[in-house]
Design a protein around this motif. Structure first.
Motif, PDB file in Angstrom:
ATOM      1  N   GLU A  16      16.808  11.206  -1.589  1.00 49.63           N
ATOM      2  CA  GLU A  16      18.195  10.794  -1.799  1.00 49.63           C
ATOM      3  C   GLU A  16      19.065  11.975  -2.209  1.00 49.63           C
ATOM      4  N   CYS A  17      18.521  12.847  -3.043  1.00 52.51           N
ATOM      5  CA  CYS A  17      19.282  14.028  -3.458  1.00 52.51           C
ATOM      6  C   CYS A  17      19.534  14.950  -2.272  1.00 52.51           C
ATOM      7  N   ARG A  18      18.558  15.049  -1.394  1.00 56.04           N
ATOM      8  CA  ARG A  18      18.706  15.852  -0.177  1.00 56.04           C
ATOM      9  C   ARG A  18      19.948  15.412   0.602  1.00 56.04           C
ATOM     10  N   ASN A  19      20.197  14.103   0.652  1.00 50.97           N
ATOM     11  CA  ASN A  19      21.338  13.547   1.386  1.00 50.97           C
ATOM     12  C   ASN A  19      22.521  13.228   0.484  1.00 50.97           C
ATOM     13  N   LEU A  20      22.515  13.783  -0.746  1.00 53.56           N
ATOM     14  CA  LEU A  20      23.600  13.593  -1.712  1.00 53.56           C
ATOM     15  C   LEU A  20      23.867  12.119  -1.996  1.00 53.56           C
ATOM     16  N   PHE A  21      22.807  11.330  -2.004  1.00 48.20           N
ATOM     17  CA  PHE A  21      22.861   9.929  -2.433  1.00 48.20           C
ATOM     18  C   PHE A  21      23.859   9.105  -1.624  1.00 48.20           C
ATOM     19  N   GLU A  22      24.087   9.511  -0.383  1.00 52.82           N
ATOM     20  CA  GLU A  22      25.063   8.816   0.456  1.00 52.82           C
ATOM     21  C   GLU A  22      24.720   7.343   0.626  1.00 52.82           C
ATOM     22  N   THR A  23      23.437   7.020   0.707  1.00 56.89           N
ATOM     23  CA  THR A  23      23.031   5.627   0.925  1.00 56.89           C
ATOM     24  C   THR A  23      22.265   5.049  -0.254  1.00 56.89           C
ATOM     25  N   ASP A  24      22.218   5.766  -1.372  1.00 59.22           N
ATOM     26  CA  ASP A  24      21.487   5.278  -2.538  1.00 59.22           C
ATOM     27  C   ASP A  24      22.279   4.157  -3.204  1.00 59.22           C
ATOM     28  N   SER A  25      21.729   2.950  -3.194  1.00 59.32           N
ATOM     29  CA  SER A  25      22.468   1.784  -3.679  1.00 59.32           C
ATOM     30  C   SER A  25      22.723   1.838  -5.182  1.00 59.32           C
ATOM     31  N   THR A  26      21.766   2.341  -5.967  1.00 63.94           N
ATOM     32  CA  THR A  26      21.967   2.417  -7.411  1.00 63.94           C
ATOM     33  C   THR A  26      23.087   3.395  -7.749  1.00 63.94           C
ATOM     34  N   PHE A  27      23.089   4.547  -7.118  1.00 65.11           N
ATOM     35  CA  PHE A  27      24.137   5.534  -7.356  1.00 65.11           C
ATOM     36  C   PHE A  27      25.502   4.985  -6.959  1.00 65.11           C
ATOM     37  N   ASN A  28      25.582   4.352  -5.792  1.00 61.04           N
ATOM     38  CA  ASN A  28      26.864   3.906  -5.258  1.00 61.04           C
ATOM     39  C   ASN A  28      27.381   2.624  -5.892  1.00 61.04           C
ATOM     40  N   GLU A  29      26.500   1.812  -6.462  1.00 67.26           N
ATOM     41  CA  GLU A  29      26.933   0.499  -6.931  1.00 67.26           C
ATOM     42  C   GLU A  29      26.943   0.319  -8.438  1.00 67.26           C
ATOM     43  N   THR A  30      26.182   1.093  -9.175  1.00 68.67           N
ATOM     44  CA  THR A  30      26.214   0.947 -10.636  1.00 68.67           C
ATOM     45  C   THR A  30      26.493   2.253 -11.366  1.00 68.67           C
ATOM     46  N   TYR A  31      26.019   3.369 -10.838  1.00 73.22           N
ATOM     47  CA  TYR A  31      26.182   4.630 -11.569  1.00 73.22           C
ATOM     48  C   TYR A  31      27.619   5.130 -11.525  1.00 73.22           C
TER      49      TYR A  31
END
Length: 625
Positions: free
Chosen positions: A420-435
């Motif tokens: 996910e870090c490799r792709n800058l969390f573009e599709t990481d649901s936790t990063f995008n929706e709660t963090y």
């Protein structure tokens, strides 16, 4: 030694039953194709008609493949492993694909797949599916100078012109000039003096907030350190070494450090509540003040922010490029061109794939919570309402996080996994929706506001906290408790099945407010001088200049990191030494760039806002009253 190997073998076999492989020895690991591989970029382009292609592709197989099954099962441990079926390779076409591609402009997905298939069938008995690629040659055309580039160039010339004119005017009419002239806001000698001179606050109560400088700078250094690991994650030669670093205790600081950003949110809530209480001593508070305060906040933050976004959307494209330019800088440039308005409206944190100045999700959160805070301040003019309303919002904020985590089956914490870090969390649901969303960071902000109200009332009543041994011990324990809370998130990285969603929801709901409470108590303790253990470090004048440059450093550090990756021509050998050197270099480079930005743009615009907007707004407000 044999029994260790046997135990690992049994572990691997048991994990295969669950379709997850947690560990591979070097021999097994090296059977898999490298996640990143780059042919010699300069040597390739020096050749006559040299062509270099950087390709992102997936591994597939038309027949049953034991190696591909191994890759998939190892990649199932998404918390600590890359997806080893998704690779990024830089290929010198002249050396390896001459029979398939004749020129950079004629390179096609199908021709690249044919070339890669020829290589991977021969070496790994696997085929490929190209997902993205870019090719370049020594004769490629230069970037066009378009309308946006011209507009940004004119803007930069105007800024430089104002600063030169203001500086000359200040030097020529130094004795007659006052601090309130428009041109003097752009005086470089005066702004340099403002940057390098420590000036005590006129209000002795606010002077006791010096510890906030230290806290903010320490958090900033931590943020830059975490950001500086991205080049190793995005272009590391020894990816196995990086994956094994997740098992080392000393790396847990970086893995669990995401919780520390709550410190800035607590400080933001604290300062809003306290400063507005001080402001209300000489001004009546009513609903008309809300838009005025929000506009002033916007004018304070946006000019330098807009300039950095504009430069990222235009002039960086003319810099020298390396094989990873497309996957690093080009994405930044294209997103800043299309999504600039989301950034400048401070709503970019509510969008997936928000890559333009990705860390600025925090600025959006800060602005959104600031708007909430000023509304609450006006609403809670009656002191009796403050505590029940704020506690209710705090509880609702925690419930919101828990419900969101439970319903969406999210992680308990924002996990810095390699893939996910490799792709800058573009599709990481936790990063995008709660963090990174505003409403999921409300608890820490409310805790900060409650601390601000408490400190104001305590100072007003002349409260003095006794430095008893028990109170000192409780105060000393705050930092260790905060560290334990941060490190507790490492449990979710362990080699085990995913924790039940109820456990994840509970941890997600409690961790932010608990950390926020510890930070708020630390701030209160330093203000009331419970002890000198932390206070002397946090209140040191050494933090004064870095704190003034804090915002500019925050804005530019990740752009510098992406430019570094975009220009590098070989992979990075991952090691602790490399990590330290990258972090130190990034911090130094960010401050070097931040100084002219602060002097030329941030401070002049702040002075203009103060003299020509702040005073007029509140003069009109007092007349209306």
């Amino acid at each position: 030694m044999n029994w260790i190997i046997s135990l690992l073998t049994v572990t691997i076999l048991m994990n295969r039953i669950d379709a997850v492989i947690y560990y591979l020895n070097d021999t097994e690991y090296n059977r898999m194709p490298p996640v990143f591989k780059l042919d010699d970029y300069q040597a390739c382009l020096r050749k006559t008609d040299g062509i270099y292609c950087t390709v992102e592709f997936n591994l597939v197989s038309n027949t049953e493949s034991e190696l591909l099954q191994l890759i998939k099962e190892y990649s199932e441990q998404t918390r600590t492993h890359y997806n080893h079926s998704q690779l990024t390779h830089g290929i010198c076409v002249n050396d390896r694909c001459q029979n398939y591609i004749r020129s950079a402009s004629l390179a096609q997905r199908s021709s690249l797949e044919q070339c890669l298939n020829d290589i991977f069938i021969r070496e790994y008995q696997l085929t490929t599916q190209v997902t993205e690629f870019t090719c370049s040659s020594r004769y490629q055309s230069r970037e066009e100078f378009d309308t946006l580039d011209k507009a940004v160039a004119i803007l930069v010339i105007i800024i430089l012109g104002l600063n030169i004119t203001g500086s000359l005017y200040d030097i020529r009419y130094k004795k007659q000039a006052t601090d309130e002239g428009f041109l003097l806001c752009f005086s470089l000698p005066r702004n340099w003096k403002r940057l390098t001179t420590y000036a005590s606050e006129s209000d002795s109560r606010i002077e006791r907030f010096k510890s906030l400088n230290g806290i903010r700078c320490i958090i900033l250094f931590g943020v830059v350190m975490v950001h500086s690991t991205w080049p190793m994650i995005r272009a590391g030669e020894n990816s196995h070494h990086l994956e094994l670093m997740y098992y080392k205790l000393r790396q847990n600081f970086l893995l669990s450090g995401s919780l520390a950003i709550q410190s800035n949110i607590v400080i933001s809530g604290f300062l809003l509540a306290y400063n507005m209480e001080v402001f209300s001593e000489t001004n009546n508070i009513n609903w008309y003040i809300i838009p005025k305060v929000i506009i002033l906040r916007y004018l304070r933050l946006t000019p330098i922010y807009a300039l950095v976004v504009a430069l990222n959307a235009s002039w960086i494209k003319f810099l020298e490029r390396g094989p990873l330019w497309q996957v690093s800088v080009q994405r930044l440039l294209s997103h800043c061109r299309s999504d600039w308005w989301r950034n400048l409206l401070y709503i970019n944190n509510y969008k997936y794939h928000a890559v333009c100045l990705m860390p600025t999700w925090y600025l959006a959160v800060d602005m959104q919570l600031f708007c909430l805070g000023i509304i609450l301040f006006v609403l809670l003019r009656k002191k009796s309402y403050q505590k029940p309303v704020l506690i209710t919002i705090l509880i609702l904020g925690m419930i919101t996080i828990a419900v969101h985590t439970y319903v969406r089956d999210l992680n308990a914490i924002f996990m810095i996994s390699p893939q996910e870090c490799r792709n800058l969390f573009e599709t990481d649901s936790t990063f995008n929706e709660t963090y990174k969303m505003g409403h999921t960071n409300v608890p820490s902000f409310i805790i900060g506001m409650m601390a601000g109200y408490y400190v104001y009332e305590s100072q007003k009543s002349g409260l003095k906290l006794s430095s008893s041994r028990i109170l000192q011990f409780m105060y000393w324990s705050l930092v260790p408790l905060g560290a334990v809370l941060m490190f507790s998130g490492e449990l979710f990285y362990r080699d085990a099945p995913r924790d039940p969603v109820a456990v994840r929801a509970a941890y997600a709901a409690l961790s932010k407010p608990l950390f926020g409470t510890l930070l708020a108590l630390l701030i209160v303790g330093t203000i009331f001088k419970i002890d000198n253990l932390y206070r002397k470090v946090l209140e040191s004048n050494l933090w004064t200049i870095p704190n003034r440059l804090n915002f500019c450093v925050f804005l530019v550090n990740f752009t510098l990191i992406k430019l570094y990756v975009g220009k590098m021509q070989s992979l990075i050998v991952i090691s602790n030494t490399t990590m330290v050197l990258l972090a130190f270099s990034t911090i130094v480079a960010s401050f070097v760039v931040a100084v002219p930005l602060w002097m030329l743009v941030e401070m002049p615009c702040a002075r203009v806002t103060k003299y020509y907007f702040t005073r007029r707004f509140f003069k009109k407000l007092n007349k209306n009253e």
